[in-house]
Design a protein around this motif. Structure first.
Motif, PDB file in Angstrom:
ATOM      1  N   ARG A 165      -0.872   0.751  -6.507  1.00 26.34           N
ATOM      2  CA  ARG A 165      -1.804   0.798  -7.502  1.00 26.34           C
ATOM      3  C   ARG A 165      -1.483   0.858  -8.908  1.00 26.34           C
ATOM      4  O   ARG A 165      -1.698  -0.050  -9.840  1.00 26.34           O
ATOM      5  CB  ARG A 165      -3.156   1.621  -7.235  1.00 26.34           C
ATOM      6  CG  ARG A 165      -4.223   1.376  -8.221  1.00 26.34           C
ATOM      7  CD  ARG A 165      -4.855  -0.030  -7.849  1.00 26.34           C
ATOM      8  NE  ARG A 165      -5.232  -0.171  -6.417  1.00 26.34           N
ATOM      9  CZ  ARG A 165      -6.393   0.298  -6.118  1.00 26.34           C
ATOM     10  NH1 ARG A 165      -7.265   0.714  -6.725  1.00 26.34           N
ATOM     11  NH2 ARG A 165      -6.869   0.086  -4.870  1.00 26.34           N
TER      12      ARG A 165
ATOM     13  N   ASP B 140      -1.000   7.075  -6.277  1.00 26.46           N
ATOM     14  CA  ASP B 140      -1.025   5.637  -5.522  1.00 26.46           C
ATOM     15  C   ASP B 140      -0.284   4.807  -6.311  1.00 26.46           C
ATOM     16  O   ASP B 140      -0.335   4.005  -7.513  1.00 26.46           O
ATOM     17  CB  ASP B 140      -2.491   5.028  -5.667  1.00 26.46           C
ATOM     18  CG  ASP B 140      -2.596   3.812  -4.879  1.00 26.46           C
ATOM     19  OD1 ASP B 140      -1.805   3.279  -4.307  1.00 26.46           O
ATOM     20  OD2 ASP B 140      -3.768   3.418  -4.600  1.00 26.46           O
TER      21      ASP B 140
ATOM     22  N   VAL C 153       0.722  -5.780   1.435  1.00 31.00           N
ATOM     23  CA  VAL C 153      -0.604  -6.016   1.256  1.00 31.00           C
ATOM     24  C   VAL C 153      -0.878  -7.322   0.476  1.00 31.00           C
ATOM     25  O   VAL C 153      -1.867  -7.496   0.099  1.00 31.00           O
ATOM     26  CB  VAL C 153      -1.563  -4.953   0.940  1.00 31.00           C
ATOM     27  CG1 VAL C 153      -1.597  -3.698   1.773  1.00 31.00           C
ATOM     28  CG2 VAL C 153      -1.026  -4.460  -0.565  1.00 31.00           C
TER      29      VAL C 153
ATOM     30  N   GLN D  90      -3.587  -5.284  -4.477  1.00 38.43           N
ATOM     31  CA  GLN D  90      -3.480  -4.456  -5.362  1.00 38.43           C
ATOM     32  C   GLN D  90      -3.842  -4.821  -6.656  1.00 38.43           C
ATOM     33  O   GLN D  90      -4.562  -4.249  -7.271  1.00 38.43           O
ATOM     34  CB  GLN D  90      -2.096  -3.684  -5.537  1.00 38.43           C
ATOM     35  CG  GLN D  90      -1.593  -2.988  -4.226  1.00 38.43           C
ATOM     36  CD  GLN D  90      -2.315  -1.695  -4.048  1.00 38.43           C
ATOM     37  OE1 GLN D  90      -3.357  -1.492  -4.903  1.00 38.43           O
ATOM     38  NE2 GLN D  90      -1.802  -0.668  -3.290  1.00 38.43           N
TER      39      GLN D  90
ATOM     40  N   ASP E 104       0.789  -1.314  -0.187  1.00 35.60           N
ATOM     41  CA  ASP E 104      -0.072   0.054   0.050  1.00 35.60           C
ATOM     42  C   ASP E 104       0.942   1.089  -0.095  1.00 35.60           C
ATOM     43  O   ASP E 104       1.003   1.955   1.040  1.00 35.60           O
ATOM     44  CB  ASP E 104      -0.867  -0.098   1.346  1.00 35.60           C
ATOM     45  CG  ASP E 104      -1.788   1.072   1.357  1.00 35.60           C
ATOM     46  OD1 ASP E 104      -2.111   1.804   0.337  1.00 35.60           O
ATOM     47  OD2 ASP E 104      -2.393   1.445   2.238  1.00 35.60           O
TER      48      ASP E 104
END
Length: 284
Positions: free
Chosen positions: A253, A250, A41, A45, A30
Motif C-alpha cells: 500500500r 503494508d 493483486v 492497491q 499484497d
C-alpha cells in the motif's frame, strides 16, 4: 568516458533505479512486511489509495496547500530579497550571510527548534506572546495553527534558496535593457515588471518546478512538528506513505501511494510548467 561516469552510474542504479523498480513491483502486490506471500493483486492497491477518504480529503488538500503557499510566498520573498541584495549598500555581505543562514541548517534541526519555540507550555515565542497580552493559541494541538507552523517553517527554510538563485540570475542580466528603460523614463516598478521579470522567466520557471516537486514530498518538517497530527489532520503525502509502509507495515500500500503521488506530481509538473510559462509571457 564510460569509465569516468561508471562510479556515479553504479550508485544511481543501486540506490535509485533498483529501489524504484522494487517499489513498482511491490505496488502491484499484497506485500505486508509481516506476510511473505507477496500475492499479485494488480491495481487493487492503487484503487485502495485513490478511494481512501484520508488520502482524498486530508492528505492531498494538505499537500497542495503546503506546496502552493510555500512555493508562492518563498518565490515572492526570494525575489524581493534578491532585488534588495542586488543593490549596493553598506553591510551587504553581512546581510547576504544572515539571509542564507537557514540553508546551512538541517530541516530536522529547524523543525525541532520551531517545535520547542512554539511549545504550548514553555515555548519562548508562546511565552513572549502571552507577555504581550495576546490570547493563547494551541500551536501544536489544533489543525490550522499546526499546519500554519509547518508552512512558515518551510518558507523560512526555502526562501533563501530562491534568493540565492534569483540573485545570481539578476547579476547576470545584460545592462542594455535597463539603460534603455532609464532613457525612456520608465519608473522602477515598470522596469521591474516589463524588463526584469520577463528576462527572469526561464529561471523562475525552473525554480518553481523544482521547488514544487520538492514541496510535494516534504517530510522532515511535518514529521518533526506534528507527526501528521492531531488526528492525522496535518498529514501530507510523504507522511501518508511512511505511515502505510512503516507504521501499518503494508509495504504494498505504501508503494502504491508513492506511485500515485508520482503520477499526480507528473501531471502537476506539466500543468505548472505551462501555467508559469503563460503567466510570464503575459507579463512582457
Amino acid at each position: 568516458m564510460l569509465l569516468l561516469i561508471a562510479p556515479a552510474a553504479v550508485v544511481l542504479v543501486c540506490f535509485q533505479i533498483i529501489p524504484i523498480l522494487v517499489g513498482m513491483n511491490a505496488s502491484f502486490r499484497d506485500w505486508s512486511l509481516v506476510n511473505p506471500l507477496k500475492t499479485w493483486v494488480g491495481l487493487s492497491q492503487y484503487v485502495a489509495v485513490f478511494t481512501d477518504p484520508v488520502f482524498l480529503k486530508i492528505v492531498l488538500p494538505n499537500t497542495f496547500i503546503l506546496m502552493v503557499s510555500s512555493v508562492s510566498v518563498s518565490l515572492v520573498l526570494g525575489l524581493g530579497l534578491a532585488s534588495l541584495l542586488n543593490k549596493s549598500f553598506f553591510g551587504r555581505p553581512l546581510v547576504r550571510t544572515v539571509i542564507l543562514l537557514p540553508l546551512t541548517i538541517a530541516p530536522v534541526i529547524t523543525a525541532t527548534m520551531i517545535r520547542w519555540s512554539f511549545n504550548d507550555q514553555f515555548g519562548v515565542i508562546t511565552t513572549f506572546l502571552a507577555y504581550l497580552g495576546l490570547p493563547e493559541v494551541a500551536w501544536l494541538s489544533d489543525r490550522w495553527p499546526s499546519f500554519t507552523l509547518v508552512i512558515l517553517t518551510d518558507i523560512w527554510i526555502w526562501a533563501p534558496w530562491f534568493t540565492i538563485i534569483l540573485l545570481a540570475a539578476l547579476q547576470g542580466l545584460p545592462p542594455e535593457q535597463f539603460e534603455a528603460a532609464k532613457i525612456d523614463a520608465a519608473t522602477p516598478w515598470r522596469t521591474f515588471i516589463h524588463v526584469t521579470l520577463p528576462m527572469l522567466r526561464p529561471v523562475i520557471t525552473v525554480c518553481v518546478l523544482i521547488r514544487s516537486i520538492d514541496a510535494f514530498r516534504t517530510f522532515d518538517q511535518v514529521y518533526i512538528l506534528t507527526g501528521g497530527g492531531p488526528a492525522r489532520s496535518t498529514e501530507v503525502f510523504s507522511v501518508y506513505v511512511y505511515v502505510q509502509a512503516f507504521v501499518n507495515l503494508d509495504f504494498g500500500r505504501g508503494a502504491a501511494a508513492a506511485g500515485a503521488g508520482a503520477i499526480i506530481m507528473l501531471l502537476v509538473g506539466v500543468g505548472l510548467y505551462r501555467l508559469v510559462n503563460r503567466t510570464m509571457v503575459r507579463s512582457r
